[in-house]
Design an enzyme around this catalytic site. Structure first.
Site: not given
Length: 348
Positions: A17, A20, A50-51, A68, A141
């Site tokens: 992360c 980001k 929000d998530d 993600d 992919s």
């Protein structure tokens, strides 16, 4: 392949992360994007960072959807896949939903990595999805310069029990389910300064699924939840404060830190993302004037597959702590509280 394969982390300019986009840059990008038209069934969109997005299907079900993905923070392909999958599923749990299936997002430098190595990344991700009780039902992919892996994750929740980051109330207790320090440990790994105990702690934390989410959603005393990821504890606490229009107070010594994280941070190990994070939101954070820079770095340290930050009424705090401890979150701690005031974070 006829030559030795490069390490996964050597192929990536960042990892986990920490990849980001900095929060202030992201806000600038989104500010110029066209606003979506209102949809009656869209319960949660991008309004408060929000998530996940939430779409009401009917009176009993809401669909929770998120995606993600990132570049590797470790060299073991199986561990990379596990970490990325656990991190993606965390957003579903943070909304109080139960995952139902996932789609894989795969970008790999074909010709630099063998099909066996790439296969191990996918196996790692699938193993975490199996642990969550869901299939990887497809995906997409591409041939990419840097290795990238993640998931589109989908889940279901009751529309009346969706958790968001915007309903914290003054008087709430803040509980964090995991220890901090993932970014520092991953930086130490890339610098070959991480010992075996630190690596074990890193993998254990980043592959632990935030499964208590749906149980938290069933507790009326729980008002808001978010998972702590790339913007660090300070950044995600600030998002919670802004979403609810409240002030958040964090205890400087409230969180637990992963094995070796404090010593490494004090020795100067940090990520570029922690510096970018502080530059982005430091003006909205009040911290002691004598706070050491390395300790501030730990609070802005990007957490890959981090813990849940839970705002709960005081009378429900013990039940939340008991739930977390019974489900394997040994490092869960009370880390602060919610106050009336302008949206901000105070470290005391």
């Amino acid at each position: 392949m006829t030559q030795a394969e490069p390490k996964l982390t050597s192929l990536a300019h960042g990892g986990g992360c920490g990849c980001k986009i900095a929060p202030d840059v992201l806000q600038s990008i989104l500010a110029g994007a066209p606003q979506a038209a209102p949809f009656v069934h869209l319960m949660v969109g991008a309004e408060t960072s929000d998530d996940a997005a939430v779409w009401r299907l009917n009176g009993e079900q809401a669909l929770v959807a998120t995606t993600d993905f990132f570049m590797p923070m470790v060299d073991d392909p199986f561990d990379f896949g596990r970490i990325a999958a656990a991190n993606a599923l965390s957003d579903v749990y943070a909304m109080g939903a139960t995952p139902i299936f996932a789609l894989a997002i795969v970008g790999m430098p074909i010709g630099k990595l063998s099909v066996q190595t790439i296969g191990r990344v996918l196996e790692g991700g699938a193993s975490v999805c199996t642990a969550a009780g869901i299939p990887v039902a497809g995906g997409h992919s591409i041939d990419s310069v840097e290795p990238i892996y993640g998931l589109v994750a989908l889940g279901l929740a009751h529309p009346d029990r969706v958790l968001t980051n915007r309903r914290a109330q003054p008087g709430d207790v803040l509980i964090l389910s995991k220890a901090l320090g993932v970014g520092v440990l991953s930086a130490a790994f890339k610098q070959e300064r991480l010992d075996a105990a630190g690596y074990a702690a890193l993998i254990a934390s980043t592959t632990q699924l935030n499964t208590p989410g749906p149980q938290l959603a069933a507790m009326p005393e729980v008002h808001a939840v978010t998972d702590v990821t790339g913007f660090g504890l300070l950044g995600h606490a600030l998002e919670m404060a802004r979403g609810a229009g409240v002030a958040v107070e964090l205890d400087l010594h409230g969180p637990v830190y992963l094995s070796g994280a404090e010593a490494l941070a004090a020795a100067g190990v940090r990520t570029g993302a922690s510096v970018r994070n502080w530059a982005a939101y430091g003006a909205s954070v009040a911290a002691p004037a004598d706070l050491p820079e390395w300790r501030r770095d730990l609070l802005s340290d990007p957490q890959t597959s981090g813990g849940l930050l839970i705002a709960v009424a005081p009378e429900g705090a013990e039940a939340v702590m008991r739930l977390l401890q019974e489900t394997g979150f040994a490092f869960a701690r009370r880390v602060g509280r919610v106050r009336e005031g302008a949206p901000s974070v105070v470290v005391a």
